[in-house]
Design an enzyme around this catalytic site. Sequence first.
Site, PDB file in Angstrom:
ATOM      1  N   LYS A  75       5.084  -2.121   3.149  1.00  0.00           N
ATOM      2  CA  LYS A  75       4.605  -1.966   1.866  1.00  0.00           C
ATOM      3  C   LYS A  75       5.312  -2.816   0.926  1.00  0.00           C
ATOM      4  O   LYS A  75       6.530  -3.175   1.082  1.00  0.00           O
ATOM      5  CB  LYS A  75       5.049  -0.482   1.316  1.00  0.00           C
ATOM      6  CG  LYS A  75       4.289  -0.266  -0.076  1.00  0.00           C
ATOM      7  CD  LYS A  75       4.699   1.206  -0.467  1.00  0.00           C
ATOM      8  CE  LYS A  75       4.198   1.583  -1.802  1.00  0.00           C
ATOM      9  NZ  LYS A  75       4.403   3.155  -2.084  1.00  0.00           N
ATOM     10  N   SER A 150       0.499   5.668  -3.639  1.00  0.00           N
ATOM     11  CA  SER A 150       0.664   4.189  -3.694  1.00  0.00           C
ATOM     12  C   SER A 150       0.571   3.287  -2.512  1.00  0.00           C
ATOM     13  O   SER A 150       0.365   2.105  -2.582  1.00  0.00           O
ATOM     14  CB  SER A 150       1.817   3.698  -4.818  1.00  0.00           C
ATOM     15  OG  SER A 150       3.086   4.274  -3.989  1.00  0.00           O
ATOM     16  N   SER A 174       3.307   9.473  -2.447  1.00  0.00           N
ATOM     17  CA  SER A 174       2.618   8.198  -2.188  1.00  0.00           C
ATOM     18  C   SER A 174       2.618   7.920  -0.590  1.00  0.00           C
ATOM     19  O   SER A 174       1.919   6.780  -0.401  1.00  0.00           O
ATOM     20  CB  SER A 174       3.259   7.184  -2.945  1.00  0.00           C
ATOM     21  OG  SER A 174       3.113   7.061  -4.365  1.00  0.00           O
TER      22      SER A 174
END
Length: 454
Positions: A75, A150, A174
């Site tokens: 990420k 996210s 997330s």
Amino acid sequence: MYRLGINDLLQRFSDGTLTCEAYTRRVIQRAQDLKVFNYFVSMNTDRMLKDAQEADARYRNKTNRPLEGIPIAMKDNIDIEGEPTEAGTPGLAGLKPKHTAEVARRLFDAGAIHAGRANMHELAFGISSRNDHKGPCHNFHNFDYTCGGSSGGSGGAVSADIVPAALGTDTGGSIRIPSSYCGVFGLRPTSGRWPADYGVKMSHVRDSVGPLVRSAVDIAILDGVMTGEEPHEELKPGQIRIGVPRPSFWEGLDAEVEEYAERFLVRLKEKGFGIVEVPEVPGSRELLEKYVQATVYKEMIPRLEGYLSYHGHDVTAQSVIDKIASPDVKGYFQYALKNPPTEEEYKKAMATREEARKNLRPFFEDHHLDCILVPANKIPPPTLRTFEDRNSELLGLITQNDDFGNICNNPSLVIPGGFARRSGVPFGMQIEGYTGSDRRVIAVAVAIEKALNL
């Protein structure tokens, strides 16, 4: 090579039926073929191929490490030396950290290949991965729908069979929301079980970094590499007792989610799992109704300032906030600047949190539970367009069954569930334990996966 997980790949690399280089070339090609879904913001293909060739040499020399040759996406808020950590926001563009985050270093030291930086909701504050700077992530099962967030790029890349694993981060769901909405497995570990200072984060109280993968077995492999602990012994269905806390967590479900969740419980019972109805989890309703955001709004600005200072970045938190591209994220950060919780509000929230945490383990022990089971999200994935007008409403609705784990620091693991009939997009179920019970929670997920053939 279709839909191979970590365990499958390690076996094939080891027995020579598949080379790391051949698989890595396939990862690179598939990422290019599926570029329109927007799961990656960068990928160093030359380095990936070099690392894969070195991994093949290690297999030939019998010096291969536990994750040798496994491509894992990172990420875009996780620090890796030599490349920018941008967290999907213009104000951090080009800014490189001092060093690689410990969580990534452990994976690389174990032989994993850095398979590119995954797209995300800007600054990790959101659950749709509609990023106005880097562009939205699209659901692999239906292009018009959200991947969740996210960690949307991480979930999408695994769901689309580009990579077998990705790292995500979780402040209020997330990791688990994209796991649910992409139809993959995802673990929010107890904070600190996996190294906590991973990069750009919002809250030391709520944040955790963890994996999104194709199987619970793969979660067990990664957790073992990360912690040095042996996986929990295999559990049979008859050894497992699962609590169903209907108050709060099972209220207000979308009809399709409710139908599937009830059917899921029936399937578990049929396979011999102990399913027991339990009362409301102590403190859960009060925490979720009154104190869900206090820790985030108290910490997010100081955490950003501390990160910028530590890495010697010559920018201010204010300048980063001024450049935020996504209106929803900019609004949250501006609100935190203007309306930070008072010390009294923060102390009250933390006291309520500690009371809930104190009561949680006795709750599990009194009911003889290995875990509780809840729908991961109360509604199926919405379209990306829906968030334009209903973002705040959807944020609150989608995170309802995730926030409790973050606030209380519970290990929470999402497993694939059903598919919405009209859209074809997935949604999942969530297993949750009490702080520190990660190995047991993972073992329960492995048993469910095996019993239900997920």
